[in-house]
Design an enzyme around this catalytic site. Structure first.
Site, PDB file in Angstrom:
ATOM      1  N   ASP A   1      -0.033   6.808  -6.334  1.00 19.71           N
ATOM      2  CA  ASP A   1      -1.026   7.884  -6.281  1.00 19.71           C
ATOM      3  C   ASP A   1      -0.524   8.972  -7.208  1.00 19.71           C
ATOM      4  OD1 ASP A   1      -2.365   6.565  -4.354  1.00 19.71           O
ATOM      5  OD2 ASP A   1      -2.193   8.082  -2.795  1.00 19.71           O
TER       6      ASP A   1
ATOM      7  N   GLU B   1       1.583   0.238  -5.552  1.00 20.85           N
ATOM      8  CA  GLU B   1       0.583   1.285  -5.740  1.00 20.85           C
ATOM      9  C   GLU B   1       1.240   2.620  -6.053  1.00 20.85           C
ATOM     10  OE1 GLU B   1      -3.203   3.267  -3.391  1.00 20.85           O
ATOM     11  OE2 GLU B   1      -1.673   2.201  -2.245  1.00 20.85           O
TER      12      GLU B   1
ATOM     13  N   HIS C   1       0.856  -1.195   0.000  1.00 24.14           N
ATOM     14  CA  HIS C   1       0.000   0.000   0.000  1.00 24.14           C
ATOM     15  C   HIS C   1       0.888   1.240   0.000  1.00 24.14           C
ATOM     16  CE1 HIS C   1      -2.327   3.091   2.449  1.00 24.14           C
ATOM     17  NE2 HIS C   1      -3.069   2.929   1.381  1.00 24.14           N
ATOM     18  N   ASN C   2       0.496   2.265  -0.786  1.00 27.65           N
ATOM     19  CA  ASN C   2       1.285   3.514  -0.845  1.00 27.65           C
ATOM     20  C   ASN C   2       2.779   3.206  -0.880  1.00 27.65           C
ATOM     21  OD1 ASN C   2      -1.098   4.873  -0.801  1.00 27.65           O
ATOM     22  ND2 ASN C   2      -0.868   5.755   1.233  1.00 27.65           N
TER      23      ASN C   2
ATOM     24  N   GLU D   1      -3.890   4.938  -8.514  1.00 28.08           N
ATOM     25  CA  GLU D   1      -4.930   5.840  -8.040  1.00 28.08           C
ATOM     26  C   GLU D   1      -4.693   7.150  -8.769  1.00 28.08           C
ATOM     27  OE1 GLU D   1      -6.831   7.994  -4.275  1.00 28.08           O
ATOM     28  OE2 GLU D   1      -5.339   6.476  -3.809  1.00 28.08           O
TER      29      GLU D   1
ATOM     30  N   HIS E   1       1.260  11.302  -1.534  1.00 25.17           N
ATOM     31  CA  HIS E   1      -0.005  11.075  -0.832  1.00 25.17           C
ATOM     32  C   HIS E   1      -0.747  12.406  -0.835  1.00 25.17           C
ATOM     33  CE1 HIS E   1      -2.711   8.637   1.275  1.00 25.17           C
ATOM     34  NE2 HIS E   1      -2.453   9.027   2.501  1.00 25.17           N
TER      35      HIS E   1
END
Length: 761
Positions: free
Chosen positions: A343, A341, A311-312, A390, A356
């Site tokens: 973003d 991942e 995650h992230n 994302e 983030h």
């Protein structure tokens, strides 16, 4: 000179004959780089033992630092770190290199004075790493003894007096009364000089580490108390280790591999030393070596596997002010992670950035992430990597993203179905070897693209994270966090949409809706609390849903400290992509490492058959209701511990160890039991404590062994742990080689146990 000294000296001479290592021993001034503005000169040299690198500031008087070569995992040449890339205009790549350390420790970026010096250090350190990796078990032990000798020999005279020995015992976690210590010292001092020299110290160490626990087992099976005949060894392997097929050949192989005495080998027998070497090896480990290798069927659809997921991935610290770095991707991919991942947000000069959103975390370029992906995706595993996007970018910058993906990844990026036809199910990891799959929103369906039907660019929510919902669930409604969760309507670029093939992100409505409308290539993301709610309310439905399509679960937006949720709950429901903060050590990452330590560390683990079968209904809350329900009893006798690391740096403090065994699995199987704690002995504590568990869904269970330093007034300190799948446990007398909080090995720290798995009658 002893055989041990000769082997050690021979190795040292062989190493020191190397020109690169010779110049490293002389030493070199290099620049240590931390940022564009922090560049300090340091004097580096390899110590005579060829195992330690020493360095000091040119100004700081006598202050110096050292680190073991064994802590270095790899050497990267040139501008292969963000720090060195930031000074690329100042120093040429042939003078730059990066030392990458094991675990979560930061890199060491260096610039040499010349390309020749850089080359010398790069080649030299690589040679030393190879040498360490090729060391036999006995050599490693020799080295460990040698390291202790050097630590204790304060005045560097190559001899140790009794005071130095006493100090050494404290350093080694041994609380021994003075009388006993003096008795051992006197017995080892063969020359009666009042000091111990090299071979005398080895004798002292052997007396100190005499394994009474293993000797007891050895003598139980030895006909004459001196050796194990071939028949004795076969009896032991059959009765204790539960070996059934080809026992004779296996016993002969063990003698050939681990017996140090040529005489015993000729007699087809095993001495105590050989027996101990076998039990300390990977074959004597609790983890079945055949399960460590790639051993599972890799030809099932993608949704039939648990997939190691991050995650992230760009964050190295917390979610609010943490440092974003491509290093996060390198570390995760090298650990076998198969779903990372990004973003993405609009960046300067038309270049998308990764960070983030709406926080103070630093920013990196999307193209740099894609470059790292191209370079590192398949170093640890050949099986596919899923890039979970994302997307918060404008259509213009989405086009740039698609361009970077296509140009940098080339053939690695999967841009169409494997055979160019409309598929009826997900392909397998085997089919997708060497491919990178994009997970994101897509215009229309896979069938439309294949038939040449192109809709207008999709208008709607491009991102599939639901942090607002998660935060509302948890009754936190602060303006700053609500702001972060808001979504603006965004259009999707056709170019980026076309990069999505088998992982189209869709909003999840209900299991009923999915059963009727969902396509196999659609994937939904769930916050941890939403996933838990579905598991509570419709566990069997969730398992069934995951038998025909992919699900991703990610941490709550409230976990601003980058903490993790328990992934086991999600695996129990068959969720494949359970995304964790890889940068955060703890029990959750221990479980992740434990699950994915099987099957060649390839990042894919085949789900149990009852979770893959669409005709079967497995309810994690009620495992008794499934076909083939077969509960097992696990009994573990925790016998002893060996050379546990010192955790409390207070002078004279010695570990009071206890062992906790935890079962992580379905709710019914969650359990933990502890041994007694042993006062003041981290060196060779002995328990012989029996722990007993019933396991209802062994195919899903993980077993975690934790050693702690008991403290009656405050929380126990963590000493070491080891986690493995229940199905990978080898029965019988086994060693467990402990890992640090970071998941790196801490040799020679281990536990000695006896395990038995039986059917419940």
């Amino acid at each position: 000179m002893t055989q041990r000294q000769m082997a050690s000296t021979e190795r040292s001479l062989r190493i020191q004959a190397d020109d690169n290592l010779k110049s490293m021993i002389v030493g070199t001034v290099m620049r240590k780089i931390k940022s564009r503005t922090w560049k300090k000169q340091r004097y580096f040299r390899l110590q005579e033992d060829c195992m330690t690198i020493w360095y000091k500031s040119k100004k700081a008087g006598n202050a110096h630092s050292t680190f073991p070569v064994g802590d270095v995992e790899a050497v990267r040449e040139g501008h292969q770190s963000e720090v060195l890339l930031s000074i690329a205009d100042e120093f040429p790549p042939d003078r730059c290199f990066t030392l990458v350390f094991r675990g979560r420790r930061g890199n060491l970026d260096l610039v040499a004075e010349s390309a020749e010096e850089a080359r010398s250090w790069i080649n030299g350190i690589r040679k030393l790493i190879d040498n360490l990796e090729n060391m036999g078990q006995r050599e490693k032990l020799d080295q460990w003894i040698c390291d202790w000798f050097k630590k204790a020999d304060k005045n560097r005279d190559g001899q140790m007096n009794f005071k130095e020995i006493r100090d050494l015992l404290k350093m080694m976690n041994v609380d021994m009364n003075e009388h006993h210590a003096l008795r051992l010292f006197t017995m080892a001092d063969k020359s009666q000089s009042g000091t111990l020299e090299d071979d005398e110290f080895v004798l002292f160490y052997k007396m100190l580490t005499q394994r009474e626990d293993v000797l007891r087992v050895f003598q139980e099976y030895s006909s004459d108390g001196q050796k194990l005949t071939l028949q004795d060894l076969k009896d032991f392997l059959r009765e204790e280790q539960l070996h059934e097929d080809g026992v004779q050949q296996y016993a002969l192989n063990l003698i050939e591999r681990y017996e140090p005495s040529d005489t015993a080998k000729m007699l087809q027998a095993m001495t105590f030393d050989g027996f101990l070497m076998y039990l300390s090896s990977s074959e004597g480990s609790i983890f079945n070596p055949s399960m460590v290798e790639l051993s599972q069927d890799m030809t099932q659809p993608l949704c039939h596997y648990f997939i190691s997921s991050s995650h992230n991935t760009y964050l190295l610290e917390d979610q609010i002010r943490g440092h974003s770095s491509v290093e996060g991707y390198i570390r995760a991919l090298k650990r076998g992670c198969r779903c990372v991942e990004v973003d993405c947000w609009d960046g300067p000069n038309g270049e998308p950035i990764v960070y983030h959103g709406h926080t103070l975390t630093s920013k990196i370029f999307f193209k740099d992430v894609v470059t790292v992906l191209s370079n590192y995706a398949f170093k640890a595993s050949q099986y596919p990597v899923i890039l979970s996007i994302e997307n918060h970018c404008s259509v213009e910058q989405q086009k740039v993203m698609a361009q970077h993906l296509t140009q940098i990844l080339g053939d690695k990026l999967l841009k169409s179905t494997l055979d160019g036809k409309i598929p009826i199910g997900l392909p397998s990891p085997e089919d997708l070897k060497g491919k990178i799959l994009l997970k994101g929103k897509k215009i229309g369906g896979l069938e439309d693209c294949m038939n040449g039907v192109v809709d207008d660019p999709l208008t709607g929510e491009v991102s599939d994270e639901e942090e607002t919902a998660e935060i509302d669930d948890d009754h936190h409604r602060t303006d700053s966090i609500r702001h972060r969760g808001k979504k603006s309507k965004q259009r999707l670029s056709k170019e980026l949409s076309d990069c999505v093939v088998y992982c189209k992100s869709v909003h999840f409505s209900s299991f009923k809706h999915s059963r009727v409308h969902s396509k196999f290539y659609e994937i939904s993301s769930f916050t941890e609390s939403k996933a838990r709610k579905h598991i509570r309310e419709a566990g069997a439905e969730f398992v069934l849903h995951n038998a025909h399509q992919l699900s991703r679960v990610y941490p709550s937006g409230l976990r601003t400290d980058s903490s993790n949720f328990n992934p086991q709950d999600m695996w129990n429901a068959g969720c494949q992509i359970v995304a964790l903060n890889f940068q955060t050590a703890g029990v959750e990452m221990d479980l992740n490492d434990g699950l994915f330590s099987q099957n060649g560390h390839c990042g894919y683990v085949l789900k149990p058959a009852f979770m893959r079968n669409l005709d079967e209904r497995f309810d994690p809350e009620n495992p008794q209701n499934r076909d083939g329900y077969n509960p097992l009893s696990l009994s573990i006798q925790v016998i002893s511990g060996q050379q546990l690391p010192k955790v409390n740096i207070k002078e004279g403090s010695i570990v009071d160890p206890l062992v906790r065994v935890e079962i992580h699995g379905i709710q019914l199987d969650q359990a933990k039991q502890e041994t007694r704690y042993i006062d003041n002995n981290g060196f060779n504590p002995v328990w012989y404590d029996m722990l007993q568990f019933t396991v209802h869904a062994p195919e899903l269970a993980l077993v975690r062994f934790v050693v702690e330093d008991y403290d009656k007034t405050s929380k126990n300190d963590f000493v070491g742990q080891f986690t493995l799948p229940f199905t990978c446990i080898q029965p019988g007398y086994r060693h467990i080689h402990l890992l640090s909080k970071d998941g790196t090995s801490i040799p020679p720290s281990s536990l000695f146990v006896h395990t038995r798995i039986t059917k419940l009658t």
